[in-house]
Write a protein that holds these residues in place. Sequence first.
Motif, mmCIF file in Angstrom:
data_model
loop_
_atom_site.group_PDB
_atom_site.id
_atom_site.type_symbol
_atom_site.label_atom_id
_atom_site.label_comp_id
_atom_site.label_asym_id
_atom_site.label_seq_id
_atom_site.Cartn_x
_atom_site.Cartn_y
_atom_site.Cartn_z
ATOM 1 N N TRP A 84 1.794 -1.043 0.233
ATOM 2 C CA TRP A 84 0.339 -0.883 0.310
ATOM 3 C C TRP A 84 -0.209 -1.364 1.646
ATOM 4 N N ARG B 90 -3.825 0.057 2.343
ATOM 5 C CA ARG B 90 -4.550 -0.068 1.088
ATOM 6 C C ARG B 90 -4.900 -1.530 0.840
ATOM 7 N N ASP B 91 -5.856 -1.763 -0.045
ATOM 8 C CA ASP B 91 -6.298 -3.122 -0.356
ATOM 9 C C ASP B 91 -5.196 -3.860 -1.123
ATOM 10 N N SER C 7 -5.427 -7.188 -1.881
ATOM 11 C CA SER C 7 -5.966 -8.443 -2.415
ATOM 12 C C SER C 7 -5.572 -8.659 -3.870
ATOM 13 N N THR C 8 -5.563 -7.588 -4.671
ATOM 14 C CA THR C 8 -5.203 -7.720 -6.086
ATOM 15 C C THR C 8 -3.775 -8.221 -6.246
ATOM 16 N N ILE C 9 -2.854 -7.654 -5.464
ATOM 17 C CA ILE C 9 -1.454 -8.068 -5.547
ATOM 18 C C ILE C 9 -1.307 -9.527 -5.134
ATOM 19 N N VAL D 47 -3.505 -11.918 -5.274
ATOM 20 C CA VAL D 47 -4.068 -12.793 -6.311
ATOM 21 C C VAL D 47 -3.111 -12.913 -7.498
ATOM 22 N N VAL D 48 -2.563 -11.779 -7.950
ATOM 23 C CA VAL D 48 -1.651 -11.793 -9.097
ATOM 24 C C VAL D 48 -0.407 -12.623 -8.788
#
Length: 249
Positions: free
Chosen positions: A153, A158-159, A161-163, A165-166
């Motif tokens: 990503w 691509r963003d 940030s979600t990965i 954080v998880v």
Amino acid sequence: MNEGRRSVRPARTLVGAQVSDRVIITPALIVLNVLAYAVTVFQSGSPTRNDRSSLFKATSMFPDLTAQGEWWRAVTSGFMHFGLIHLALNMAVLYVVGQHVERELGKLRFGVVYFLSLLGGSASAFYFGTVCQELAGASGAVFGLMGALLVLWKRQRRDISTIVVVVGINLVSNLFTNASLLGHLGGFVIGGLLTLAMVRAPRQNRNLYQIGAVVAAAVLLGVMFALRAAQLDTDAEVILEIARTCRPN
């Protein structure tokens, strides 16, 4: 029309895999993990204490037993899980992340990244960890896939940030549970670095560069296992005494 199809080059992903929407390896891995869990539940008679089953004890990773020659445990432990919640959490992440990574890497590269990440988690816990901790679970491989997705990503702008954080939440939560932080980190590092090498391989001789990266990762993990095994063999009497304390039964 057939001649036209033959003359058009198939679309390729970042690593050179042919673009396809078919996902095969991810569901196959989930089925294997679920079947392994079902067998341990049948043998133990308990969905929560399935670690008492004969299959679980024969395939989970005890560092001292692994060092004594039971090397299969470094792989088979990745298909054992401590109870239903442990299994469900790992399979949920594998289902979500695995599909994305498999489409980008293709079946062969995905399989290689998965199993080397699994071994990376085992090698990290084996090399840096204690001899008392029994290791099991697909977490090392799953973290490897999260590392791979992070690289993919990022490369695709691509963003991520979600990965991030998880992964961060999962790693921090390891500090308050019996989960192997070393195993998770080892899988994450191997999966991320191996995918990075595949992504950055030049188009010319790309397969050769990627094979070289896979061989280098495999050699590194092999050296880690060998060095730790030699250390444990040197301290055999002490290690056996500790092992008796860890597993009194």
